[in-house]
Write a protein that holds these residues in place. Sequence first.
Motif, PDB file in Angstrom:
ATOM      1  N   TRP A 185       0.870  -0.979  -0.188  1.00 29.43           N
ATOM      2  CA  TRP A 185       0.055  -0.067  -0.121  1.00 29.43           C
ATOM      3  C   TRP A 185       0.827   1.169  -0.105  1.00 29.43           C
ATOM      4  N   THR A 186       0.370   2.099  -0.651  1.00 26.57           N
ATOM      5  CA  THR A 186       1.152   3.583  -0.799  1.00 26.57           C
ATOM      6  C   THR A 186       1.096   4.339   0.485  1.00 26.57           C
ATOM      7  N   THR A 187      -0.160   4.906   0.827  1.00 24.44           N
ATOM      8  CA  THR A 187      -0.507   5.901   1.957  1.00 24.44           C
ATOM      9  C   THR A 187      -1.478   5.076   2.841  1.00 24.44           C
ATOM     10  N   HIS A 188      -1.077   4.745   4.128  1.00 28.51           N
ATOM     11  CA  HIS A 188      -1.829   3.850   4.928  1.00 28.51           C
ATOM     12  C   HIS A 188      -1.957   4.848   6.376  1.00 28.51           C
ATOM     13  N   LEU A 189      -3.274   5.364   6.455  1.00 29.53           N
ATOM     14  CA  LEU A 189      -3.567   6.183   7.786  1.00 29.53           C
ATOM     15  C   LEU A 189      -4.579   5.484   8.464  1.00 29.53           C
ATOM     16  N   TYR A 190      -4.054   5.063   9.775  1.00 27.38           N
ATOM     17  CA  TYR A 190      -4.961   4.410  10.669  1.00 27.38           C
ATOM     18  C   TYR A 190      -5.112   5.246  12.184  1.00 27.38           C
ATOM     19  N   GLN A 191      -6.433   5.347  12.373  1.00 25.55           N
ATOM     20  CA  GLN A 191      -6.850   6.105  13.642  1.00 25.55           C
ATOM     21  C   GLN A 191      -6.247   7.512  13.699  1.00 25.55           C
ATOM     22  N   CYS A 192      -6.591   8.076  12.608  1.00 28.27           N
ATOM     23  CA  CYS A 192      -6.045   9.529  12.317  1.00 28.27           C
ATOM     24  C   CYS A 192      -7.359  10.371  12.082  1.00 28.27           C
ATOM     25  N   ASN A 193      -6.964  11.571  12.540  1.00 27.11           N
ATOM     26  CA  ASN A 193      -8.173  12.609  12.258  1.00 27.11           C
ATOM     27  C   ASN A 193      -7.512  14.055  12.023  1.00 27.11           C
ATOM     28  N   ASP A 194      -8.380  14.652  11.289  1.00 26.60           N
ATOM     29  CA  ASP A 194      -7.817  15.999  10.811  1.00 26.60           C
ATOM     30  C   ASP A 194      -6.973  15.846   9.849  1.00 26.60           C
ATOM     31  N   VAL A 195      -7.119  15.346   8.744  1.00 28.70           N
ATOM     32  CA  VAL A 195      -5.936  14.927   7.562  1.00 28.70           C
ATOM     33  C   VAL A 195      -6.313  15.673   6.387  1.00 28.70           C
ATOM     34  N   LEU A 196      -5.076  16.291   5.868  1.00 29.99           N
ATOM     35  CA  LEU A 196      -5.059  16.571   4.326  1.00 29.99           C
ATOM     36  C   LEU A 196      -4.139  16.361   3.628  1.00 29.99           C
ATOM     37  N   ILE A 197      -4.595  15.704   2.433  1.00 31.28           N
ATOM     38  CA  ILE A 197      -3.734  15.173   1.369  1.00 31.28           C
ATOM     39  C   ILE A 197      -3.965  16.106   0.452  1.00 31.28           C
ATOM     40  N   GLU A 198      -2.919  16.781  -0.192  1.00 30.71           N
ATOM     41  CA  GLU A 198      -3.245  17.890  -1.243  1.00 30.71           C
ATOM     42  C   GLU A 198      -2.264  17.940  -2.229  1.00 30.71           C
ATOM     43  N   ASN A 199      -2.553  18.389  -3.331  1.00 26.91           N
ATOM     44  CA  ASN A 199      -1.686  18.453  -4.378  1.00 26.91           C
ATOM     45  C   ASN A 199      -0.440  17.324  -4.551  1.00 26.91           C
ATOM     46  N   THR A 200      -0.999  16.011  -4.351  1.00 35.74           N
ATOM     47  CA  THR A 200       0.027  15.108  -4.341  1.00 35.74           C
ATOM     48  C   THR A 200      -0.208  14.093  -5.356  1.00 35.74           C
ATOM     49  N   ASP A 201       0.974  13.578  -6.319  1.00 35.58           N
ATOM     50  CA  ASP A 201       0.849  12.730  -7.075  1.00 35.58           C
ATOM     51  C   ASP A 201       1.031  11.320  -6.701  1.00 35.58           C
ATOM     52  N   ILE A 202       0.496  10.481  -6.715  1.00 37.08           N
ATOM     53  CA  ILE A 202       0.544   9.047  -6.311  1.00 37.08           C
ATOM     54  C   ILE A 202       0.498   8.119  -7.644  1.00 37.08           C
ATOM     55  N   SER A 203       1.466   7.190  -7.799  1.00 37.41           N
ATOM     56  CA  SER A 203       1.537   6.463  -8.823  1.00 37.41           C
ATOM     57  C   SER A 203       2.267   5.185  -8.701  1.00 37.41           C
ATOM     58  N   SER A 204       1.806   4.174  -9.474  1.00 37.89           N
ATOM     59  CA  SER A 204       2.603   2.686  -9.512  1.00 37.89           C
ATOM     60  C   SER A 204       2.259   2.047 -10.718  1.00 37.89           C
TER      61      SER A 204
END
Length: 417
Positions: A185-204
């Motif tokens: 997995w590329t980005t795994h967030l577990y038990q997180c609050n108030d998250v911003l993922i912005e202007n991000t380029d994700i590829s495989s």
Amino acid sequence: MKKLSLLCYLICISFCANAQEYNLANFGIKADSSLIQTKTIQKVIDKAAAKGGGTIVIPKGTYLTGALFFKQKTKLRLQEGAVLKGSDDIVNYPFIPSRMEGRSQKYFAALINAYQVDQFSITGPGTINGNGLKFWKTFWAHRDSLRKIGKESTNLEVSRPRLILIWGSNQVKIQNVKLRNAGFWTTHLYQCNDVLIENTDISSPYQPVPAPSTDGIDLDVCKKVTIRNCYISVNDDAIAIKGGKGPTAHVLPENGRVEDVLIENCTFGNSHAVLTLGSECIYATNIVMRNCIMENNCPILNLKMRGDTFQIYENITIENITGKCGSIISLNPWKQFFDLAGSTEKPFGTIRNITFANIKVESTQFGIMNGNPLDVLSNVTFKNMEVTTKNPVLKNKYDDVKIENVMVNGAPLVMKK
């Protein structure tokens, strides 16, 4: 007055500590894509934490490392031309208590790890490259070898690391960074609050060697998440909503709901699905995806209905979508690794209050809605849509589905059971 001055002084000290930068170039760390420098980079992170926090700065060049563990009040910034490259040897990723596939279990650390690091951020414009090719080849070779003898392998049988794991952290930001070639997995967030993922380029990649199970973003028991202005194209789900699986998952304290998710102004290239709920999701609510462009051949919304897990998927809105996709909706039983674990329970899914609106796409098919026999569906609406497709029928077995001004190939949408 003295108390006020002291307070201002303490605030200033705290700000200065958090604003401190630790550039790897100042600590004898070399830009060398063949030299593993995990221990020396970790020492910089530990030093920053010991001094009250700061930003670890990756300068221009390629830096090869294994698992890194960020501490309280530390952050990560990658400058233009910087590449943090993951080792392709699993020995450089400790086997530790973790969270994988909807269960709390030991697994290998990710390349970037942050546990209980509030206000943790990863910023660019540089790149985090998982260097996953060796892991992918091993995965496919293992799967092929088992299939030759009539067996199936699970995703966990081949040891490979995620790119990023952020656990138990609040006010998280991932901005202006490129995430590439995750081993898992590329980005795994577990038990997180108030998250911003912005202007991000994700590829495989899909070829020449497909990158298996490289989900773009996995939200696992998270609340208040915004995903904005991102590009995602991976060889699995672009955004996957998780939270637990199994007949007792809904009562286990480590599991839980994903809620209040906003996905907007994103572009989605090829993936298995754009937004997937499951296959490890017990409760997802208040999810909005809007103003997004599809450049793929996969479902916009994919609901994986596990017959061994109680599931609730509700209050989902998909609106203002354009481009090219595989289907509008895919709602089907998900039988991979079905396991009631000896339970006599009869789990079922509840799907309610889902709206598709203002959608203009070219698709492979309109879609299908056909869950498990015990699943219950109510108040699903399709409205103000223009779809061009070679398969214009919505295959649907449920009654409470509303169609309002939906045109398919210039004619009103037809539903068939």
